[in-house]
Design an enzyme around this catalytic site. Structure first.
Site, mmCIF file in Angstrom:
data_model
loop_
_atom_site.group_PDB
_atom_site.id
_atom_site.type_symbol
_atom_site.label_atom_id
_atom_site.label_comp_id
_atom_site.label_asym_id
_atom_site.label_seq_id
_atom_site.Cartn_x
_atom_site.Cartn_y
_atom_site.Cartn_z
ATOM 1 N N TYR A 192 0.852 -1.196 0.000
ATOM 2 C CA TYR A 192 0.000 0.000 0.000
ATOM 3 C C TYR A 192 0.886 1.243 0.000
ATOM 4 O O TYR A 192 1.576 1.536 0.974
ATOM 5 C CB TYR A 192 -0.892 -0.021 1.233
ATOM 6 C CG TYR A 192 -2.076 0.908 1.167
ATOM 7 C CD1 TYR A 192 -3.318 0.430 0.775
ATOM 8 C CD2 TYR A 192 -1.970 2.240 1.516
ATOM 9 C CE1 TYR A 192 -4.418 1.278 0.730
ATOM 10 C CE2 TYR A 192 -3.060 3.081 1.468
ATOM 11 C CZ TYR A 192 -4.290 2.593 1.078
ATOM 12 O OH TYR A 192 -5.376 3.424 1.038
ATOM 13 N N TYR B 251 -5.221 4.868 -7.666
ATOM 14 C CA TYR B 251 -5.437 4.770 -6.215
ATOM 15 C C TYR B 251 -6.895 4.413 -5.952
ATOM 16 O O TYR B 251 -7.778 5.260 -6.031
ATOM 17 C CB TYR B 251 -5.091 6.104 -5.532
ATOM 18 C CG TYR B 251 -5.407 6.126 -4.059
ATOM 19 C CD1 TYR B 251 -4.530 5.573 -3.131
ATOM 20 C CD2 TYR B 251 -6.584 6.686 -3.581
ATOM 21 C CE1 TYR B 251 -4.817 5.576 -1.775
ATOM 22 C CE2 TYR B 251 -6.887 6.697 -2.227
ATOM 23 C CZ TYR B 251 -5.996 6.148 -1.332
ATOM 24 O OH TYR B 251 -6.282 6.153 0.002
#
Lengths: 387, 143
Positions: free
Chosen positions: A290, A341
């Protein structure tokens, strides 16, 4: 009972990744439905086969989805109490629902549409609170301000450099270029990086992830049933959500003891995940970490045991995370820094593609792929996927 | 930009809400007294103020008056406005300050009224009170 290897990801569907606001006039629910329809189609299932939903952030409406998509029966619907940190945790929840027999076909979906509030200014959307008063006055308006505080301390204690952050940004960009899904397609040089404006010193523009609109859905069912479906099953070898109090409410209380402050908060999740899978860091062939902010990639590389604490900067400087010549290709789609994203669902998608052997930048001989859900407040989460 | 002086962030971005656990901190600030909660049972400090001591679960709290001195643990220099209210007070410097007389806790605060280029991790700082137009007082720190 362990959920290890009991379930599999059998379908994945996605909308295009749009630059912030460019998904309009489609609605958020429309994007989510498109991702779900694509995922069940990919799995060779019908949308009516869905009998469960797992989410990790607010804003999703199960009865709306049932009404809109004509889903007749529901056996499971739940949300992990997290934001991006829960993306892999929602996969864990789906796996638990399936492994326990509660539900048979569970969809995990995540999506963004940032027309109303930019994620970069996320905390400015919070209602004032008594606890929030202790950080709000200081002008920590966006997550980037907080992660800059973590980055500065890592630099001070370990000697991590902006050049290390730059290498992450450049590696992600190199992975994105040519990938038809990726938003960013222009090469990024070290000169470009250092010419960029500082937004929250020591973080500059390229240390921040993209702001993207879109939705991604994945389908979880039993490993046994997965063998009879359309795609190569992607087995969930381990899935974990949680963490230690030392990380706890890190954002924005910022009172973590130093041994936690210098991490991504993921150490405990990593330990439990490897234990569940019966694997070690050496078994992981590619990691989808992430990447909302470059320094958090370094901290996760340390927390997941790919290098020692404090050595993440040197590790990335060695070229280790590059697809070309790296020992652990990281974020092979370009990550949230350069591809898109979608709150960590991009990482689940890319880990699936790597196990299936269908990724745009396919790592050779992949047995196990790691995907993590963001350094954020607990719970944090991660999955190990494999054949 | 880095030769600029660190400012106090715009008052508009913050509205004070208190409850019975956090109120004493802000009441003391109004009197220009720096304090943080200390467990009256086991003596450990904690921030923000919460209803239970995480070490011994006591609800008894003391509010000792602190010296106002501290050390910069980490900081960031904000030079870009991401909401319009930030524009008039750039650059400003959110910082974590450790308090030698309250070990184990940090304040999330601002370094103010010093050249941004001179701010360093480990720098000794002292409290500088900022009295807002709405009657709220916020502790900042300076050299």
């Amino acid at each position: 009972m362990s959920i290890a290897r009991k379930t599999a990801l059998v379908g994945v569907g996605s909308t295009p990744y749009y630059k912030r606001g460019k998904s309009l006039p489609q609605t958020m629910n429309e994007l989510v439905c498109k991702a779900i329809l694509a995922a069940v189609d990919d799995a060779g299932l019908l949308v009516g086969d869905i009998d469960g939903f797992a989410y990790y952030s607010g804003g999703f409406d199960t009865p709306y989805l049932m009404e809109t998509l004509g889903i007749p029966e529901l056996r499971f619907s739940a949300t992990v109490t997290a934001t991006g940190g829960g993306s892999a945790g929602a996969v864990q929840m789906a796996a638990m629902a399936v492994a326990s027999g509660v539900a048979k076909t569970v969809v995990v979906v995540g999506g963004n549409q940032q027309a109303a509030l930019r994620f970069g200014a996320f905390t400015s959307g919070y209602a004032p609170s008594a606890e929030g008063a202790f950080f709000a006055a200081s002008g920590l308006v966006g997550p980037g301000h907080m992660f800059a505080l973590l980055a500065r301390r890592h630099m001070h204690v370990y000697g991590t450099k902006r050049e290390h952050f730059a290498e992450i940004a450049m590696a992600m960009r190199a992975h994105a270029i040519g990938n038809p899904n990726a938003v960013m397609q222009k090469p990024l040089t070290l000169d470009d990086y250092f010419a960029a404006p500082l937004i929250a010193d020591p973080l500059c523009l390229y240390d921040f992830c993209l702001e993207t609109d879109g939705a991604i859905a994945v389908v979880v069912t039993s490993a046994a049933r997965a063998r009879d479906l359309k795609q190569v099953p992607v087995v969930i070898h381990a899935a974990m959500q949680g963490g230690e109090r030392g990380w706890g409410r890190s954002l924005y209380w910022m009172n973590m003891p130093e041994e936690h402050f210098l991490t991504s908060g993921h150490r405990f999740v990593a330990r439990e995940l490897y234990r569940m899978a019966g694997l070690t860091p050496a078994d992981i062939d590619t990691a989808q970490l992430y990447d909302h902010f470059t320094p958090m990639v370094i901290a996760q590389l340390e927390d997941y045991g790919f290098c020692r604490p404090g050595e993440g900067g040197e590790y990335v400087a060695s070229g280790a995370i590059r697809y070309e010549g790296g020992s652990l290709p990281v974020n092979t789609d370009g990550g949230q820094l350069s591809c898109g994203y979608i709150w960590g669902m991009t990482h689940i998608r890319e880990a699936m593609e790597q196990i299936r052997g269908t990724a745009f930048r396919q790592v050779q001989n992949v047995n196990f792929a790691l995907a993590t859900g963001g350094p954020s407040n607990l719970p944090l989460s991660a999955v190990i996927l494999g054949k | 930009m880095t030769s600029d002086t660190a400012k106090v962030p715009a008052e508009e971005i913050f509205e004070l809400i208190t409850d019975q656990w956090t109120g004493p901190y802000w009441d003391a600030a109004r009197r220009h007294v720096l304090t943080v909660p200390k467990c009256a049972s086991c003596g450990k400090f904690r921030m923000p103020p919460t209803p239970f001591c995480p070490h011994c679960l006591s609800q008894e709290i003391e509010w000792p008056e602190l010296s106002g001195g501290g050390t910069i643990y980490s900081y960031t220099v904000v030079t870009r406005a991401i909401i319009p209210q930030m524009e008039t007070t750039l650059p400003y410097v959110p910082a974590l300050v450790e308090l030698p007389d309250a070990p184990g806790v940090r304040l999330v605060t601002n370094i103010v009224d010093v050249p941004v280029s001179e701010i360093k991790v480990g720098q000794a700082v002292k409290v500088r009170w900022h009295d807002r137009r709405d009657g709220v007082t916020v502790p900042c720190f300076t050299f």
